[in-house]
Motif scaffolding. Structure first.
Motif, PDB file in Angstrom:
ATOM      1  N   ILE A 102       0.834  -1.201   0.000  1.00 33.55           N
ATOM      2  CA  ILE A 102       0.000   0.000   0.000  1.00 33.55           C
ATOM      3  C   ILE A 102       0.868   1.250   0.000  1.00 33.55           C
ATOM      4  O   ILE A 102       0.591   2.223  -0.724  1.00 33.55           O
ATOM      5  CB  ILE A 102      -0.958  -0.018   1.211  1.00 33.55           C
ATOM      6  CG1 ILE A 102      -1.987  -1.142   1.039  1.00 33.55           C
ATOM      7  CG2 ILE A 102      -1.636   1.322   1.411  1.00 33.55           C
ATOM      8  CD1 ILE A 102      -2.789  -1.441   2.291  1.00 33.55           C
ATOM      9  N   THR A 103       1.935   1.225   0.788  1.00 35.60           N
ATOM     10  CA  THR A 103       2.857   2.374   0.845  1.00 35.60           C
ATOM     11  C   THR A 103       3.491   2.618  -0.515  1.00 35.60           C
ATOM     12  O   THR A 103       3.639   3.770  -0.944  1.00 35.60           O
ATOM     13  CB  THR A 103       3.949   2.133   1.912  1.00 35.60           C
ATOM     14  OG1 THR A 103       3.327   1.835   3.156  1.00 35.60           O
ATOM     15  CG2 THR A 103       4.839   3.338   2.078  1.00 35.60           C
ATOM     16  N   TYR A 104       3.870   1.539  -1.201  1.00 37.47           N
ATOM     17  CA  TYR A 104       4.458   1.659  -2.535  1.00 37.47           C
ATOM     18  C   TYR A 104       3.491   2.376  -3.477  1.00 37.47           C
ATOM     19  O   TYR A 104       3.874   3.319  -4.177  1.00 37.47           O
ATOM     20  CB  TYR A 104       4.820   0.274  -3.073  1.00 37.47           C
ATOM     21  CG  TYR A 104       5.259   0.270  -4.503  1.00 37.47           C
ATOM     22  CD1 TYR A 104       6.542   0.674  -4.851  1.00 37.47           C
ATOM     23  CD2 TYR A 104       4.395  -0.140  -5.519  1.00 37.47           C
ATOM     24  CE1 TYR A 104       6.959   0.677  -6.172  1.00 37.47           C
ATOM     25  CE2 TYR A 104       4.793  -0.146  -6.836  1.00 37.47           C
ATOM     26  CZ  TYR A 104       6.080   0.257  -7.166  1.00 37.47           C
ATOM     27  OH  TYR A 104       6.484   0.266  -8.479  1.00 37.47           O
ATOM     28  N   PHE A 105       2.245   1.938  -3.470  1.00 42.63           N
ATOM     29  CA  PHE A 105       1.257   2.565  -4.361  1.00 42.63           C
ATOM     30  C   PHE A 105       0.936   4.001  -3.934  1.00 42.63           C
ATOM     31  O   PHE A 105       0.677   4.853  -4.790  1.00 42.63           O
ATOM     32  CB  PHE A 105      -0.010   1.710  -4.445  1.00 42.63           C
ATOM     33  CG  PHE A 105       0.209   0.436  -5.222  1.00 42.63           C
ATOM     34  CD1 PHE A 105       0.573   0.469  -6.560  1.00 42.63           C
ATOM     35  CD2 PHE A 105       0.072  -0.792  -4.607  1.00 42.63           C
ATOM     36  CE1 PHE A 105       0.794  -0.697  -7.270  1.00 42.63           C
ATOM     37  CE2 PHE A 105       0.285  -1.961  -5.307  1.00 42.63           C
ATOM     38  CZ  PHE A 105       0.648  -1.922  -6.644  1.00 42.63           C
ATOM     39  N   LEU A 106       0.967   4.268  -2.647  1.00 46.18           N
ATOM     40  CA  LEU A 106       0.753   5.645  -2.187  1.00 46.18           C
ATOM     41  C   LEU A 106       1.885   6.557  -2.663  1.00 46.18           C
ATOM     42  O   LEU A 106       1.627   7.689  -3.093  1.00 46.18           O
ATOM     43  CB  LEU A 106       0.642   5.692  -0.662  1.00 46.18           C
ATOM     44  CG  LEU A 106      -0.669   5.218  -0.063  1.00 46.18           C
ATOM     45  CD1 LEU A 106      -0.591   5.216   1.463  1.00 46.18           C
ATOM     46  CD2 LEU A 106      -1.819   6.095  -0.517  1.00 46.18           C
ATOM     47  N   PHE A 107       3.125   6.084  -2.547  1.00 46.42           N
ATOM     48  CA  PHE A 107       4.247   6.892  -3.032  1.00 46.42           C
ATOM     49  C   PHE A 107       4.140   7.130  -4.539  1.00 46.42           C
ATOM     50  O   PHE A 107       4.452   8.217  -5.021  1.00 46.42           O
ATOM     51  CB  PHE A 107       5.585   6.229  -2.699  1.00 46.42           C
ATOM     52  CG  PHE A 107       6.062   6.487  -1.293  1.00 46.42           C
ATOM     53  CD1 PHE A 107       6.121   7.772  -0.779  1.00 46.42           C
ATOM     54  CD2 PHE A 107       6.475   5.446  -0.485  1.00 46.42           C
ATOM     55  CE1 PHE A 107       6.577   8.018   0.498  1.00 46.42           C
ATOM     56  CE2 PHE A 107       6.923   5.673   0.798  1.00 46.42           C
ATOM     57  CZ  PHE A 107       6.976   6.957   1.303  1.00 46.42           C
ATOM     58  N   GLN A 108       3.675   6.123  -5.280  1.00 46.59           N
ATOM     59  CA  GLN A 108       3.488   6.314  -6.720  1.00 46.59           C
ATOM     60  C   GLN A 108       2.370   7.313  -6.987  1.00 46.59           C
ATOM     61  O   GLN A 108       2.470   8.138  -7.895  1.00 46.59           O
ATOM     62  CB  GLN A 108       3.182   4.987  -7.411  1.00 46.59           C
ATOM     63  CG  GLN A 108       4.414   4.177  -7.703  1.00 46.59           C
ATOM     64  CD  GLN A 108       4.102   3.001  -8.612  1.00 46.59           C
ATOM     65  OE1 GLN A 108       3.003   2.446  -8.584  1.00 46.59           O
ATOM     66  NE2 GLN A 108       5.079   2.617  -9.411  1.00 46.59           N
ATOM     67  N   ALA A 109       1.305   7.251  -6.184  1.00 52.34           N
ATOM     68  CA  ALA A 109       0.184   8.178  -6.372  1.00 52.34           C
ATOM     69  C   ALA A 109       0.603   9.609  -6.044  1.00 52.34           C
ATOM     70  O   ALA A 109       0.107  10.562  -6.656  1.00 52.34           O
ATOM     71  CB  ALA A 109      -0.993   7.760  -5.488  1.00 52.34           C
ATOM     72  N   ILE A 110       1.507   9.765  -5.101  1.00 52.16           N
ATOM     73  CA  ILE A 110       2.001  11.097  -4.740  1.00 52.16           C
ATOM     74  C   ILE A 110       2.824  11.686  -5.882  1.00 52.16           C
ATOM     75  O   ILE A 110       2.878  12.898  -6.060  1.00 52.16           O
ATOM     76  CB  ILE A 110       2.818  11.034  -3.432  1.00 52.16           C
ATOM     77  CG1 ILE A 110       1.903  10.727  -2.254  1.00 52.16           C
ATOM     78  CG2 ILE A 110       3.568  12.327  -3.172  1.00 52.16           C
ATOM     79  CD1 ILE A 110       2.636  10.485  -0.950  1.00 52.16           C
ATOM     80  N   GLY A 111       3.487  10.822  -6.651  1.00 53.72           N
ATOM     81  CA  GLY A 111       4.258  11.339  -7.769  1.00 53.72           C
ATOM     82  C   GLY A 111       5.661  10.754  -7.886  1.00 53.72           C
ATOM     83  O   GLY A 111       6.418  11.143  -8.774  1.00 53.72           O
ATOM     84  N   PHE A 112       6.021   9.840  -7.009  1.00 55.86           N
ATOM     85  CA  PHE A 112       7.323   9.188  -7.118  1.00 55.86           C
ATOM     86  C   PHE A 112       7.311   8.223  -8.288  1.00 55.86           C
ATOM     87  O   PHE A 112       6.271   7.620  -8.605  1.00 55.86           O
ATOM     88  CB  PHE A 112       7.640   8.405  -5.836  1.00 55.86           C
ATOM     89  CG  PHE A 112       8.018   9.250  -4.656  1.00 55.86           C
ATOM     90  CD1 PHE A 112       9.345   9.484  -4.358  1.00 55.86           C
ATOM     91  CD2 PHE A 112       7.041   9.811  -3.843  1.00 55.86           C
ATOM     92  CE1 PHE A 112       9.701  10.250  -3.264  1.00 55.86           C
ATOM     93  CE2 PHE A 112       7.380  10.586  -2.758  1.00 55.86           C
ATOM     94  CZ  PHE A 112       8.712  10.811  -2.460  1.00 55.86           C
ATOM     95  N   ASP A 113       8.459   8.063  -8.940  1.00 52.93           N
ATOM     96  CA  ASP A 113       8.533   7.031  -9.980  1.00 52.93           C
ATOM     97  C   ASP A 113       8.624   5.666  -9.296  1.00 52.93           C
ATOM     98  O   ASP A 113       8.781   5.559  -8.079  1.00 52.93           O
ATOM     99  CB  ASP A 113       9.726   7.281 -10.917  1.00 52.93           C
ATOM    100  CG  ASP A 113      11.072   7.205 -10.224  1.00 52.93           C
ATOM    101  OD1 ASP A 113      11.097   7.084  -8.989  1.00 52.93           O
ATOM    102  OD2 ASP A 113      12.103   7.263 -10.925  1.00 52.93           O
ATOM    103  N   GLY A 114       8.509   4.595 -10.076  1.00 49.20           N
ATOM    104  CA  GLY A 114       8.460   3.236  -9.524  1.00 49.20           C
ATOM    105  C   GLY A 114       9.664   2.881  -8.669  1.00 49.20           C
ATOM    106  O   GLY A 114       9.536   2.275  -7.607  1.00 49.20           O
ATOM    107  N   LEU A 115      10.862   3.257  -9.124  1.00 43.32           N
ATOM    108  CA  LEU A 115      12.081   2.927  -8.391  1.00 43.32           C
ATOM    109  C   LEU A 115      12.150   3.688  -7.068  1.00 43.32           C
ATOM    110  O   LEU A 115      12.418   3.099  -6.015  1.00 43.32           O
ATOM    111  CB  LEU A 115      13.308   3.241  -9.247  1.00 43.32           C
ATOM    112  CG  LEU A 115      14.655   2.868  -8.639  1.00 43.32           C
ATOM    113  CD1 LEU A 115      14.737   1.365  -8.425  1.00 43.32           C
ATOM    114  CD2 LEU A 115      15.781   3.342  -9.544  1.00 43.32           C
TER     115      LEU A 115
END
Length: 102
Positions: free
Chosen positions: A19-32
């Motif tokens: 969930i944290t991974y997807f939240l960081f992606q939703a915030i605007g971080f790239d996948g890596l």
């Protein structure tokens, strides 16, 4: 802590990581970057959890220690209940002597 509790907590931590991974992606971080930051956050959480466990071990605040203490108290209570009035009086006198003569 029971084995099923540990399994549930482990699965919960795994789910929180996703969930944290997807939240960081939703915030605007790239996948890596999202993967790195979510992994770093999980490592911090797991280390904190481990430190709380070690703290309980150091303070002897574990389930086993509590069970042992409860058992010892129950044994002493049973022995006290089985004593005759004469034995209780003798024990009381011994306790008074010990408190008077430290």
């Amino acid at each position: 802590m029971r084995r099923i509790d540990v399994i549930a907590i482990s699965l919960g931590i795994f789910a929180i990581g996703g969930i944290t991974y997807f939240l960081f992606q939703a915030i605007g971080f790239d996948g890596l970057s999202a993967g790195v930051w979510s992994q770093a956050l999980l490592v911090v959480v797991v280390l904190a959890w481990t430190l709380t466990y070690l703290f309980r071990v150091a303070n002897k605040d574990m389930t086993y220690n509590q069970q042992l203490k409860d058992y010892e108290e129950a044994v002493l209570q049973k022995r006290l209940e089985e004593m005759t009035p004469e034995e209780l009086e003798k024990l009381q006198q011994e306790i008074e002597q010990e408190t008077d003569n430290p």
